[in-house]
Write a protein that holds these residues in place. Structure first.
Motif, PDB file in Angstrom:
ATOM      1  N   GLY A   9       0.808  -1.208   0.000  1.00 47.71           N
ATOM      2  CA  GLY A   9       0.000   0.000   0.000  1.00 47.71           C
ATOM      3  C   GLY A   9       0.843   1.260   0.000  1.00 47.71           C
ATOM      4  O   GLY A   9       0.399   2.323  -0.442  1.00 47.71           O
ATOM      5  N   SER A  10       2.067   1.159   0.507  1.00 48.30           N
ATOM      6  CA  SER A  10       2.981   2.288   0.541  1.00 48.30           C
ATOM      7  C   SER A  10       4.396   1.732   0.590  1.00 48.30           C
ATOM      8  O   SER A  10       4.601   0.524   0.566  1.00 48.30           O
ATOM      9  CB  SER A  10       2.702   3.184   1.764  1.00 48.30           C
ATOM     10  OG  SER A  10       2.889   2.445   2.965  1.00 48.30           O
ATOM     11  N   GLY A  11       5.380   2.641   0.697  1.00 46.69           N
ATOM     12  CA  GLY A  11       6.766   2.192   0.742  1.00 46.69           C
ATOM     13  C   GLY A  11       7.336   1.964  -0.644  1.00 46.69           C
ATOM     14  O   GLY A  11       6.618   1.926  -1.639  1.00 46.69           O
ATOM     15  N   TRP A  12       8.649   1.839  -0.690  1.00 40.23           N
ATOM     16  CA  TRP A  12       9.317   1.645  -1.972  1.00 40.23           C
ATOM     17  C   TRP A  12       9.976   0.272  -2.029  1.00 40.23           C
ATOM     18  O   TRP A  12      10.164  -0.386  -1.011  1.00 40.23           O
ATOM     19  CB  TRP A  12      10.340   2.748  -2.233  1.00 40.23           C
ATOM     20  CG  TRP A  12      11.343   2.990  -1.134  1.00 40.23           C
ATOM     21  CD1 TRP A  12      11.301   3.959  -0.169  1.00 40.23           C
ATOM     22  CD2 TRP A  12      12.544   2.249  -0.889  1.00 40.23           C
ATOM     23  NE1 TRP A  12      12.390   3.865   0.657  1.00 40.23           N
ATOM     24  CE2 TRP A  12      13.170   2.834   0.240  1.00 40.23           C
ATOM     25  CE3 TRP A  12      13.149   1.163  -1.503  1.00 40.23           C
ATOM     26  CZ2 TRP A  12      14.380   2.354   0.764  1.00 40.23           C
ATOM     27  CZ3 TRP A  12      14.348   0.677  -0.986  1.00 40.23           C
ATOM     28  CH2 TRP A  12      14.939   1.288   0.129  1.00 40.23           C
TER      29      TRP A  12
ATOM     30  N   ILE B 183      12.971   2.962 -15.275  1.00 39.71           N
ATOM     31  CA  ILE B 183      12.191   4.126 -15.701  1.00 39.71           C
ATOM     32  C   ILE B 183      10.733   3.755 -15.926  1.00 39.71           C
ATOM     33  O   ILE B 183       9.817   4.479 -15.513  1.00 39.71           O
ATOM     34  CB  ILE B 183      12.825   4.754 -16.958  1.00 39.71           C
ATOM     35  CG1 ILE B 183      14.157   5.417 -16.587  1.00 39.71           C
ATOM     36  CG2 ILE B 183      11.885   5.761 -17.603  1.00 39.71           C
ATOM     37  CD1 ILE B 183      14.976   5.873 -17.776  1.00 39.71           C
ATOM     38  N   TRP B 184      10.482   2.614 -16.547  1.00 37.93           N
ATOM     39  CA  TRP B 184       9.110   2.196 -16.780  1.00 37.93           C
ATOM     40  C   TRP B 184       8.404   1.859 -15.465  1.00 37.93           C
ATOM     41  O   TRP B 184       7.237   2.195 -15.261  1.00 37.93           O
ATOM     42  CB  TRP B 184       9.072   0.995 -17.716  1.00 37.93           C
ATOM     43  CG  TRP B 184       9.016   1.378 -19.159  1.00 37.93           C
ATOM     44  CD1 TRP B 184      10.043   1.363 -20.053  1.00 37.93           C
ATOM     45  CD2 TRP B 184       7.879   1.856 -19.873  1.00 37.93           C
ATOM     46  NE1 TRP B 184       9.615   1.800 -21.277  1.00 37.93           N
ATOM     47  CE2 TRP B 184       8.294   2.100 -21.208  1.00 37.93           C
ATOM     48  CE3 TRP B 184       6.556   2.086 -19.525  1.00 37.93           C
ATOM     49  CZ2 TRP B 184       7.430   2.572 -22.187  1.00 37.93           C
ATOM     50  CZ3 TRP B 184       5.687   2.561 -20.514  1.00 37.93           C
ATOM     51  CH2 TRP B 184       6.128   2.803 -21.818  1.00 37.93           C
ATOM     52  N   THR B 185       9.105   1.190 -14.574  1.00 36.91           N
ATOM     53  CA  THR B 185       8.483   0.858 -13.289  1.00 36.91           C
ATOM     54  C   THR B 185       8.168   2.124 -12.504  1.00 36.91           C
ATOM     55  O   THR B 185       7.108   2.241 -11.876  1.00 36.91           O
ATOM     56  CB  THR B 185       9.406  -0.055 -12.462  1.00 36.91           C
ATOM     57  OG1 THR B 185       9.745  -1.209 -13.236  1.00 36.91           O
ATOM     58  CG2 THR B 185       8.712  -0.511 -11.187  1.00 36.91           C
ATOM     59  N   ASN B 186       9.072   3.097 -12.553  1.00 31.95           N
ATOM     60  CA  ASN B 186       8.816   4.361 -11.870  1.00 31.95           C
ATOM     61  C   ASN B 186       7.651   5.117 -12.502  1.00 31.95           C
ATOM     62  O   ASN B 186       6.893   5.807 -11.811  1.00 31.95           O
ATOM     63  CB  ASN B 186      10.067   5.233 -11.889  1.00 31.95           C
ATOM     64  CG  ASN B 186       9.878   6.515 -11.110  1.00 31.95           C
ATOM     65  OD1 ASN B 186       9.799   6.507  -9.892  1.00 31.95           O
ATOM     66  ND2 ASN B 186       9.783   7.634 -11.819  1.00 31.95           N
TER      67      ASN B 186
ATOM     68  N   ARG C 167       8.369   5.344  -6.003  1.00 35.17           N
ATOM     69  CA  ARG C 167       8.334   4.167  -5.124  1.00 35.17           C
ATOM     70  C   ARG C 167       9.285   3.062  -5.583  1.00 35.17           C
ATOM     71  O   ARG C 167       9.179   1.920  -5.136  1.00 35.17           O
ATOM     72  CB  ARG C 167       6.909   3.607  -5.042  1.00 35.17           C
ATOM     73  CG  ARG C 167       5.908   4.597  -4.427  1.00 35.17           C
ATOM     74  CD  ARG C 167       4.550   3.945  -4.278  1.00 35.17           C
ATOM     75  NE  ARG C 167       4.636   2.756  -3.445  1.00 35.17           N
ATOM     76  CZ  ARG C 167       3.824   1.704  -3.555  1.00 35.17           C
ATOM     77  NH1 ARG C 167       2.881   1.679  -4.495  1.00 35.17           N
ATOM     78  NH2 ARG C 167       3.947   0.670  -2.749  1.00 35.17           N
ATOM     79  N   VAL C 168      10.240   3.416  -6.437  1.00 27.30           N
ATOM     80  CA  VAL C 168      11.162   2.409  -6.944  1.00 27.30           C
ATOM     81  C   VAL C 168      12.574   2.975  -6.943  1.00 27.30           C
ATOM     82  O   VAL C 168      12.791   4.169  -7.178  1.00 27.30           O
ATOM     83  CB  VAL C 168      10.751   1.944  -8.369  1.00 27.30           C
ATOM     84  CG1 VAL C 168      10.760   3.105  -9.342  1.00 27.30           C
ATOM     85  CG2 VAL C 168      11.647   0.830  -8.858  1.00 27.30           C
ATOM     86  N   GLY C 169      13.537   2.128  -6.629  1.00 26.56           N
ATOM     87  CA  GLY C 169      14.943   2.514  -6.651  1.00 26.56           C
ATOM     88  C   GLY C 169      15.783   1.373  -7.200  1.00 26.56           C
ATOM     89  O   GLY C 169      15.258   0.310  -7.566  1.00 26.56           O
ATOM     90  N   LEU C 170      17.083   1.577  -7.214  1.00 25.60           N
ATOM     91  CA  LEU C 170      17.988   0.592  -7.811  1.00 25.60           C
ATOM     92  C   LEU C 170      19.371   0.724  -7.210  1.00 25.60           C
ATOM     93  O   LEU C 170      19.866   1.834  -7.014  1.00 25.60           O
ATOM     94  CB  LEU C 170      18.070   0.804  -9.323  1.00 25.60           C
ATOM     95  CG  LEU C 170      19.078  -0.063 -10.095  1.00 25.60           C
ATOM     96  CD1 LEU C 170      18.623  -1.524 -10.102  1.00 25.60           C
ATOM     97  CD2 LEU C 170      19.241   0.454 -11.515  1.00 25.60           C
ATOM     98  N   ALA C 171      19.988  -0.408  -6.900  1.00 24.87           N
ATOM     99  CA  ALA C 171      21.413  -0.466  -6.593  1.00 24.87           C
ATOM    100  C   ALA C 171      22.061  -1.414  -7.585  1.00 24.87           C
ATOM    101  O   ALA C 171      21.535  -2.504  -7.837  1.00 24.87           O
ATOM    102  CB  ALA C 171      21.658  -0.940  -5.160  1.00 24.87           C
ATOM    103  N   VAL C 172      23.166  -1.000  -8.169  1.00 25.28           N
ATOM    104  CA  VAL C 172      23.878  -1.842  -9.123  1.00 25.28           C
ATOM    105  C   VAL C 172      25.234  -2.218  -8.543  1.00 25.28           C
ATOM    106  O   VAL C 172      25.845  -1.451  -7.804  1.00 25.28           O
ATOM    107  CB  VAL C 172      24.061  -1.133 -10.487  1.00 25.28           C
ATOM    108  CG1 VAL C 172      22.720  -0.916 -11.162  1.00 25.28           C
ATOM    109  CG2 VAL C 172      24.792   0.190 -10.331  1.00 25.28           C
ATOM    110  N   GLY C 173      25.672  -3.416  -8.877  1.00 26.09           N
ATOM    111  CA  GLY C 173      26.971  -3.896  -8.430  1.00 26.09           C
ATOM    112  C   GLY C 173      27.676  -4.642  -9.541  1.00 26.09           C
ATOM    113  O   GLY C 173      27.064  -4.994 -10.561  1.00 26.09           O
TER     114      GLY C 173
END
Length: 296
Positions: free
Chosen positions: A60-63, A84-87, A93-99
């Motif tokens: 219902g909330s949060g990312w 970008i599409w998900t956002n 409500r969306v983020g990303l970490a890459v490694g």
């Protein structure tokens, strides 16, 4: 504060993972993350960005963020399009970490060279930072406008994260080592957030689960000299949440970080135990950590 979620080995349809995501946000965590590994490696999902899109409608909330996803295994444009599409569908409500990845099996599965992966990662990171996507009817999206951080413990990758305009996600390093890297990030022009990772468990964690975690890390990363005991598991044997919150907040402050990312899942723990930890840590630890960091 955010919480790293990990798949239970018997959770074949990911029902438990969904339930724990909902519980984490309800308990006070700002968001949850999913991490990438392949060959059905215990606890992980093969494409966390895809599951992010599936998980968001349940909350219902949060990312939700893929953290980390292995940038070397797919074109930067594909990674950017997913985010970008998900956002566009779930704004803010969306983020990303890459490694860069550290498990040779993941690279072998994709037919990507493992040797030289760190140099390749830095080149891909710079390409990702430049990516813009046209996506009608939502207009144009730039990866630079979205919350992206780089998961690393390497000095050159820290500098690359700063130059790319991204934030930084540090693994459970000793606070002094994390401080060196966060200072290097800022000195290199980094203006994004610095997130410190920690394993935490309220009460005495099962010895077998801790041993399994250390064994899994040793099997894939070899040298464990970059860690110390309190950076991997923050244990409060008395089960006093105030003491645990103080330890966690002190680690964040000493490391020069801005945010805390917790993992409470340990190999072999029953879902019910993780459920209890999410509720207890969320109710009794998260508010106190947030208050201490806000006071700083």
């Amino acid at each position: 504060m955010s919480l790293g979620l990990y798949r239970h080995d018997d959770d074949n349809d990911l029902t438990v993972l969904r339930r724990q995501a909902v519980a984490a946000v309800a308990a006070g965590f700002a968001g949850v993350t999913l991490a990438e590994h392949h060959n059905a490696r215990s606890g992980y999902v093969a494409h966390p960005q895809a599951f992010t899109a599936a998980l968001l409608p349940v909350l219902g909330s949060g990312w939700v963020a893929a953290a980390p996803t292995i940038l070397n295994l797919r074109p930067p444009r594909a990674v950017a399009e997913d985010l970008i599409w998900t956002n566009a569908m779930h704004p803010g409500r969306v983020g990303l970490a890459v490694g860069a990845g550290f498990d040779r099996e993941d690279f072998d599965l994709y037919g990507v060279p493992f040797d030289g992966r760190l140099g390749a990662f830095r080149r891909l990171l710079a390409e990702l930072a430049r990516t813009r996507i046209d996506h009608p009817p939502f207009g144009t999206g730039a990866i630079a406008d979205l919350p992206v951080i780089v998961a690393t413990r390497g000095a050159r990758n820290v500098e690359a994260a700063a130059h790319a305009g991204f934030g930084l996600l540090l693994p459970p390093l000793p606070a002094a080592t994390a401080r060196e890297l966060s200072d290097r990030f800022r000195a290199s022009g980094g203006r994004g957030p610095v997130v410190l990772g920690r394993w935490a468990f309220l009460g005495e964690p099962p010895i077998a689960a801790v041993a399994a975690l250390n064994g899994a890390i040793a099997a894939t990363e070899g040298d464990l000299s970059w860690r110390d005991a309190d950076s991997v598991i923050t244990v409060d044997s008395a089960g006093a949440p105030g003491q645990l919150a103080t330890q966690l907040a002190d680690h964040v402050i000493a490391s020069g970080a801005d945010h805390l990312h917790l993992r409470i899942h340990l190999p072999g723990l029953a879902p019910a135990v993780v459920d209890e930890q999410i509720a207890a840590v969320g109710a009794m630890v998260v508010p106190e950590v947030q208050a201490r960091l806000a006071a700083r």
